[in-house]
Design a protein around this motif. Structure first.
Motif, PDB file in Angstrom:
ATOM      1  N   ALA A 154       1.548   6.604  -6.804  1.00 14.19           N
ATOM      2  CA  ALA A 154       0.323   7.603  -7.251  1.00 14.19           C
ATOM      3  C   ALA A 154       0.551   9.024  -7.038  1.00 14.19           C
ATOM      4  O   ALA A 154      -0.064   9.907  -7.593  1.00 14.19           O
ATOM      5  CB  ALA A 154      -1.154   7.222  -6.398  1.00 14.19           C
ATOM      6  N   SER A 155       1.840   9.118  -6.299  1.00 14.50           N
ATOM      7  CA  SER A 155       2.105  10.783  -5.800  1.00 14.50           C
ATOM      8  C   SER A 155       3.030  11.087  -7.163  1.00 14.50           C
ATOM      9  O   SER A 155       3.350  12.515  -6.835  1.00 14.50           O
ATOM     10  CB  SER A 155       2.779  10.653  -4.603  1.00 14.50           C
ATOM     11  N   ILE A 156       3.455  10.230  -7.870  1.00 16.61           N
ATOM     12  CA  ILE A 156       4.311  10.799  -8.783  1.00 16.61           C
ATOM     13  C   ILE A 156       3.749  11.805  -9.879  1.00 16.61           C
ATOM     14  O   ILE A 156       4.061  12.747 -10.035  1.00 16.61           O
ATOM     15  CB  ILE A 156       5.118   9.859  -9.647  1.00 16.61           C
ATOM     16  N   ASP A 157       2.516  11.313 -10.508  1.00 18.42           N
ATOM     17  CA  ASP A 157       1.616  11.981 -11.256  1.00 18.42           C
ATOM     18  C   ASP A 157       0.552  12.819 -10.806  1.00 18.42           C
ATOM     19  O   ASP A 157      -0.025  13.869 -11.283  1.00 18.42           O
ATOM     20  CB  ASP A 157       1.366  11.181 -12.508  1.00 18.42           C
ATOM     21  N   PHE A 168      -2.818  11.551 -10.385  1.00 21.78           N
ATOM     22  CA  PHE A 168      -3.913  11.544 -11.128  1.00 21.78           C
ATOM     23  C   PHE A 168      -4.923  10.277 -10.661  1.00 21.78           C
ATOM     24  O   PHE A 168      -4.406   9.345  -9.794  1.00 21.78           O
ATOM     25  CB  PHE A 168      -3.712  11.239 -12.658  1.00 21.78           C
ATOM     26  N   GLY A 169      -6.279  10.347 -10.581  1.00 22.54           N
ATOM     27  CA  GLY A 169      -7.178   9.100 -10.091  1.00 22.54           C
ATOM     28  C   GLY A 169      -7.470   9.283  -8.755  1.00 22.54           C
ATOM     29  O   GLY A 169      -7.597  10.409  -8.058  1.00 22.54           O
ATOM     30  N   TYR A 170      -7.815   8.300  -8.146  1.00 23.78           N
ATOM     31  CA  TYR A 170      -8.092   8.239  -6.895  1.00 23.78           C
ATOM     32  C   TYR A 170      -7.312   7.245  -6.026  1.00 23.78           C
ATOM     33  O   TYR A 170      -6.766   6.139  -6.538  1.00 23.78           O
ATOM     34  CB  TYR A 170      -9.536   7.797  -6.748  1.00 23.78           C
ATOM     35  N   LEU A 171      -7.154   7.376  -4.690  1.00 24.87           N
ATOM     36  CA  LEU A 171      -6.474   6.494  -3.881  1.00 24.87           C
ATOM     37  C   LEU A 171      -7.442   5.209  -3.250  1.00 24.87           C
ATOM     38  O   LEU A 171      -6.930   4.446  -2.532  1.00 24.87           O
ATOM     39  CB  LEU A 171      -5.509   7.442  -2.837  1.00 24.87           C
ATOM     40  N   ASP A 172      -8.597   5.683  -3.390  1.00 23.31           N
ATOM     41  CA  ASP A 172      -9.586   4.759  -3.011  1.00 23.31           C
ATOM     42  C   ASP A 172     -10.562   4.798  -4.121  1.00 23.31           C
ATOM     43  O   ASP A 172     -10.587   4.714  -5.214  1.00 23.31           O
ATOM     44  CB  ASP A 172     -10.081   5.215  -1.517  1.00 23.31           C
ATOM     45  N   LYS A 226      -0.141  15.022  -6.612  1.00 27.39           N
ATOM     46  CA  LYS A 226       1.260  15.175  -6.706  1.00 27.39           C
ATOM     47  C   LYS A 226       1.852  15.211  -5.213  1.00 27.39           C
ATOM     48  O   LYS A 226       1.295  16.360  -4.502  1.00 27.39           O
ATOM     49  CB  LYS A 226       1.748  16.221  -7.633  1.00 27.39           C
ATOM     50  N   ASP A 227       2.809  14.462  -4.993  1.00 35.98           N
ATOM     51  CA  ASP A 227       3.316  14.522  -3.724  1.00 35.98           C
ATOM     52  C   ASP A 227       2.543  13.744  -2.463  1.00 35.98           C
ATOM     53  O   ASP A 227       3.013  14.546  -1.355  1.00 35.98           O
ATOM     54  CB  ASP A 227       4.291  15.608  -3.397  1.00 35.98           C
ATOM     55  N   ALA A 228       1.441  13.428  -2.656  1.00 33.10           N
ATOM     56  CA  ALA A 228       0.486  12.674  -1.467  1.00 33.10           C
ATOM     57  C   ALA A 228       1.107  12.252  -0.730  1.00 33.10           C
ATOM     58  O   ALA A 228       0.878  12.285   0.595  1.00 33.10           O
ATOM     59  CB  ALA A 228      -0.541  12.059  -2.457  1.00 33.10           C
ATOM     60  N   HIS A 229       2.451  11.135  -1.016  1.00 33.99           N
ATOM     61  CA  HIS A 229       2.877  10.548   0.058  1.00 33.99           C
ATOM     62  C   HIS A 229       3.485  11.439   1.103  1.00 33.99           C
ATOM     63  O   HIS A 229       3.436  11.191   2.259  1.00 33.99           O
ATOM     64  CB  HIS A 229       3.838   9.472  -0.546  1.00 33.99           C
ATOM     65  N   TYR A 257       0.865  -1.400   0.078  1.00 33.30           N
ATOM     66  CA  TYR A 257       0.000  -0.047   0.126  1.00 33.30           C
ATOM     67  C   TYR A 257       0.877   1.234   0.066  1.00 33.30           C
ATOM     68  O   TYR A 257       0.440   2.294  -0.650  1.00 33.30           O
ATOM     69  CB  TYR A 257      -0.914   0.131   1.137  1.00 33.30           C
ATOM     70  N   VAL A 258       1.976   1.136   0.890  1.00 33.48           N
ATOM     71  CA  VAL A 258       2.879   2.560   0.748  1.00 33.48           C
ATOM     72  C   VAL A 258       3.420   2.737  -0.606  1.00 33.48           C
ATOM     73  O   VAL A 258       3.658   3.798  -1.166  1.00 33.48           O
ATOM     74  CB  VAL A 258       3.957   2.328   1.871  1.00 33.48           C
ATOM     75  N   ASP A 259       3.690   1.548  -0.927  1.00 34.63           N
ATOM     76  CA  ASP A 259       4.250   1.677  -2.438  1.00 34.63           C
ATOM     77  C   ASP A 259       3.234   2.153  -3.318  1.00 34.63           C
ATOM     78  O   ASP A 259       3.711   3.074  -4.288  1.00 34.63           O
ATOM     79  CB  ASP A 259       5.016   0.268  -3.049  1.00 34.63           C
ATOM     80  N   TYR A 260       2.085   1.734  -3.396  1.00 37.68           N
ATOM     81  CA  TYR A 260       1.082   2.205  -4.303  1.00 37.68           C
ATOM     82  C   TYR A 260       0.755   3.706  -4.129  1.00 37.68           C
ATOM     83  O   TYR A 260       0.738   4.560  -5.124  1.00 37.68           O
ATOM     84  CB  TYR A 260      -0.220   1.458  -4.026  1.00 37.68           C
ATOM     85  N   VAL A 261       0.865   4.403  -2.819  1.00 36.45           N
ATOM     86  CA  VAL A 261       0.626   5.671  -2.708  1.00 36.45           C
ATOM     87  C   VAL A 261       1.867   6.520  -3.192  1.00 36.45           C
ATOM     88  O   VAL A 261       1.710   7.231  -3.855  1.00 36.45           O
ATOM     89  CB  VAL A 261       0.492   5.914  -1.343  1.00 36.45           C
ATOM     90  N   LYS A 262       3.010   5.929  -3.058  1.00 29.86           N
ATOM     91  CA  LYS A 262       4.156   6.526  -3.733  1.00 29.86           C
ATOM     92  C   LYS A 262       4.051   6.759  -5.264  1.00 29.86           C
ATOM     93  O   LYS A 262       4.490   7.795  -5.750  1.00 29.86           O
ATOM     94  CB  LYS A 262       5.469   5.897  -3.137  1.00 29.86           C
TER      95      LYS A 262
END
Length: 352
Positions: free
Chosen positions: A73-76, A78-82, A90-93, A66-71
């Motif tokens: 998703a934080s690069i671009d 886009f989309g949803y985390l849930d 961007k930079d959500a992690h 999950y932590v890797d998934y958030v990382k």
């Protein structure tokens, strides 16, 4: 007078789902502004800036996948985390990790005895589960801090969560552990997240230590006062906690756009007063408070401000009476009887 440490960083502003999202990341900055305007910072209040939680700290609760998934998703961003209410950005992690760091820092400073009380207004993300985001929550800072404390030998940790939404993520993390979790929340079978009925009371070592208090829409201060006196107080006294964590979400306030309850500052100050007294009676004063929900910014900020006063110098509250809501609210009759049923059923179940 008791001094409090507030953990705060301007980086909290980066936890931003966009201008049209109900979560407003500047609430904490407004609180700090208000505290400085009234001369509390440096007198009653110390401010310390947290570092981001490390991966090792996040993995106390969350899975590596999950932590890797958030990382990723934080690069671009886009989309949803849930499933649709926690957008990626961007930079959500990094933005989420620093808010977790704030709760960890408050817990560490209190654990080490440098302060009796700590407050991270940028915390309180109680919906996040080990392997998924939910309800605007990316990482569960409360669960991470409690796990950190328990790993250092603090066994009897009590979490009191007064957010209008059920503490479902925190409950999932500790459902089978001997951590006391008390959650008061709005409940009608449809209101988010739809969980938290009285029969969700834990399993194994956690059995009977997950105390859910589901309140019907429109519940006012009159009923909430009963909940505090007849349920929360005896449960805490029976558990005799060594450390307390209070999730102080203000979305149960009558003026909140996402809430369904009808509470005022009177309920918030009363529950805080109880938790504060229990902390001193059983836990050598050790109390960490976090923020949480609160989508009317002014109601949230003023309630948090009053909470700081209540903790450091309650005799000063009269000076800030202009921030208190005028009168306690009453529960409409059609919901009053339903609320009494919940209270009575819960007291029977708990043997109170």
């Amino acid at each position: 007078m008791e001094k409090i440490v507030i953990t705060y960083s301007d980086k909290y502003l980066n936890y931003n789902f966009g201008p049209n999202h109900p979560f407003k990341p500047y609430r904490e900055a407004k609180l700090m502004e208000l505290l400085r305007q009234h001369g509390l910072v440096g007198t009653y209040v110390d401010v310390q800036e947290p570092a981001p939680a490390t991966d090792e700290e996040l993995l106390l609760v969350h899975t590596k996948e999950y932590v890797d998934y958030v990382k990723r998703a934080s690069i671009d961003g886009f989309g949803y985390l849930d499933y649709g209410d926690t957008p990626a950005f961007k930079d959500a992690h990094e933005a989420a990790a620093v808010r977790v760091g704030g709760t960890l820092l408050a817990a560490r400073l209190v654990y080490e005895g440098r302060y009796l009380h700590g407050f991270n207004p940028g915390g309180g993300f109680h919906h996040a589960r080990p392997s998924e985001a939910a309800g605007f929550c990316i990482y569960n800072d409360i669960a991470i801090a409690v796990r950190w404390l328990r790993n250092r030998g603090v066994r009897r940790v009590a979490i009191v969560d007064v957010d209008v939404h059920h503490a479902d993520g925190t409950q999932e993390v500790f459902n089978s552990e001997d951590v006391l979790l008390i959650s008061t929340h709005g409940y009608d079978g449809r209101f988010y997240p739809g969980t938290g009925w009285i029969d969700e009371d834990g399993v194994g070592a956690g059995k009977g230590l997950k105390v859910n208090i589901p309140l019907p829409p429109g519940t006012g201060d009159d009923v909430y006062f009963m909940v505090i006196d007849e349920v929360i107080k005896p449960v805490l006294e029976r558990y005799r906690p060594e450390f307390l964590v209070l999730q102080f979400g203000v979305d149960a306030h009558a003026g909140d756009e996402l809430g369904v309850l009808n509470l005022t500052t009177h309920s918030y100050m009363k529950v805080l007063d109880l938790v504060h007294k229990v902390a001193h009676e059983y836990a050598s004063g050790r109390l960490v408070m976090t923020g949480g929900g609160g989508y009317d910014v002014w109601n949230t900020v003023k309630t948090w401000f009053l909470a700081v006063i209540q903790l450091v110098n309650p005799g000063d509250l009269s000076r800030y009476s202009f921030l208190m809501d005028p009168e306690p609210t009453q529960t409409p009759l059609r919901h009053y009887e339903e609320a009494l049923y919940v209270i009575d059923a819960l007291k029977g179940r708990l043997g109170l």
